[in-house]
Design an enzyme around this catalytic site. Structure first.
Site, PDB file in Angstrom:
ATOM      1  N   CYS A 176      -2.768  -1.133   7.186  1.00  0.00           N
ATOM      2  CA  CYS A 176      -2.108   0.180   7.229  1.00  0.00           C
ATOM      3  C   CYS A 176      -2.522   0.976   8.460  1.00  0.00           C
ATOM      4  CB  CYS A 176      -2.373   0.954   5.946  1.00  0.00           C
ATOM      5  SG  CYS A 176      -1.367   0.325   4.584  1.00  0.00           S
ATOM      6  N   GLU A 187       0.537   3.828   1.913  1.00  0.00           N
ATOM      7  CA  GLU A 187       0.886   4.249   3.280  1.00  0.00           C
ATOM      8  C   GLU A 187       2.140   3.520   3.751  1.00  0.00           C
ATOM      9  OE1 GLU A 187      -2.019   3.287   2.113  1.00  0.00           O
ATOM     10  OE2 GLU A 187      -3.701   4.239   3.137  1.00  0.00           O
ATOM     11  N   CYS A 221       0.831  -1.210   0.000  1.00  0.00           N
ATOM     12  CA  CYS A 221       0.000   0.000   0.000  1.00  0.00           C
ATOM     13  C   CYS A 221       0.867   1.263   0.000  1.00  0.00           C
ATOM     14  CB  CYS A 221      -0.893   0.033   1.239  1.00  0.00           C
ATOM     15  SG  CYS A 221      -2.286  -1.097   1.172  1.00  0.00           S
ATOM     16  N   CYS A 275      -6.366   0.778   4.655  1.00  0.00           N
ATOM     17  CA  CYS A 275      -6.806  -0.596   4.939  1.00  0.00           C
ATOM     18  C   CYS A 275      -6.460  -0.957   6.387  1.00  0.00           C
ATOM     19  CB  CYS A 275      -6.151  -1.573   3.964  1.00  0.00           C
ATOM     20  SG  CYS A 275      -4.429  -1.955   4.357  1.00  0.00           S
TER      21      CYS A 275
HETATM   22  N1  THU Z   1      -4.383   0.653  -1.391  1.00  0.00           N
HETATM   23  C1  THU Z   1      -3.501   1.540  -0.841  1.00  0.00           C
HETATM   24  O1  THU Z   1      -2.382   1.705  -1.332  1.00  0.00           O
HETATM   25  N2  THU Z   1      -3.883   2.228   0.242  1.00  0.00           N
HETATM   26  C2  THU Z   1      -5.137   2.216   0.773  1.00  0.00           C
HETATM   27  O2  THU Z   1      -5.398   2.981   1.697  1.00  0.00           O
HETATM   28  C3  THU Z   1      -6.144   1.305   0.234  1.00  0.00           C
HETATM   29  C4  THU Z   1      -5.698   0.401  -0.849  1.00  0.00           C
HETATM   30  C5  THU Z   1      -3.977  -0.065  -2.602  1.00  0.00           C
HETATM   31  C6  THU Z   1      -3.693  -1.520  -2.474  1.00  0.00           C
HETATM   32  C7  THU Z   1      -3.892  -1.992  -3.895  1.00  0.00           C
HETATM   33  O3  THU Z   1      -2.695  -1.752  -4.633  1.00  0.00           O
HETATM   34  C8  THU Z   1      -4.962  -1.087  -4.428  1.00  0.00           C
HETATM   35  O4  THU Z   1      -5.006   0.034  -3.570  1.00  0.00           O
HETATM   36  C9  THU Z   1      -6.342  -1.724  -4.494  1.00  0.00           C
HETATM   37  O5  THU Z   1      -6.664  -2.307  -3.277  1.00  0.00           O
END
Ligand code: THU
Length: 136
Positions: free
Chosen positions: A89, A55, A53, A86
């Site tokens: 995170c 974050e 992610c 998520c």
């Molecule tokens: N994702 C993030 O990078 N941060 C978030 O707060 C929510 C989800 C990303 C993970 C994945 O690469 C994509 O978003 C779809 O879930």
């Protein structure tokens, strides 16, 4: 809001560099630590669970620079729905952020959509202090 603008700019720039060929859901995050800004994007992987992610990327950049204390977070996702961190995170943010850490959820257009605290997202959290660690 003016103080937020550099963080929003950094998160938007990071989002532009996101590697998300599978979900096509680009995310950028920027964190403020000791007055310095660290940004990160999501980095997906053909082996899906290995994706990271935005974050996590931003926190990694912060730690790599020797910083340990989050004071502000901005997250920019894709589309209309709010991009809230998520579950994993939320816990990553808890490692370096107090329960009152502000997390600003920003639209792709750079507009502030909503501000929440870490405690809103992760109530009754388990953090370093539960293990007697205070890294300040
Ligand atoms: N994702 C993030 O990078 N941060 C978030 O707060 C929510 C989800 C990303 C993970 C994945 O690469 C994509 O978003 C779809 O879930």
């Amino acid at each position: 809001m003016d103080a937020l603008r550099p963080l929003i700019t950094a998160a938007l720039a990071a989002r532009q560099n996101a590697y998300a060929p599978y979900s096509r859901f680009l995310v950028g995050a920027a964190v403020l630590a000791d007055g310095a800004i660290f940004a990160g994007s999501n980095v997906e992987n053909a082996a899906y669970p290995q994706g990271q992610c935005a974050e996590a990327s931003a926190i990694g950049a912060m730690v790599t620079a020797g910083k340990r204390t989050l004071s502000c977070v901005v997250v920019v996702g894709t589309g209309e729905a709010l991009c809230t961190p998520c579950g994993g995170c939320r816990q990553r943010l808890r490692e370096f952020g107090a329960p009152d850490l502000p997390i600003h959820l920003v639209g792709e257009d750079g507009a502030l959509r909503r501000t929440v605290t870490l405690a809103d997202l992760l109530p009754l959290s388990f953090g370093p202090d539960n293990l007697g660690l205070n890294h300040d």
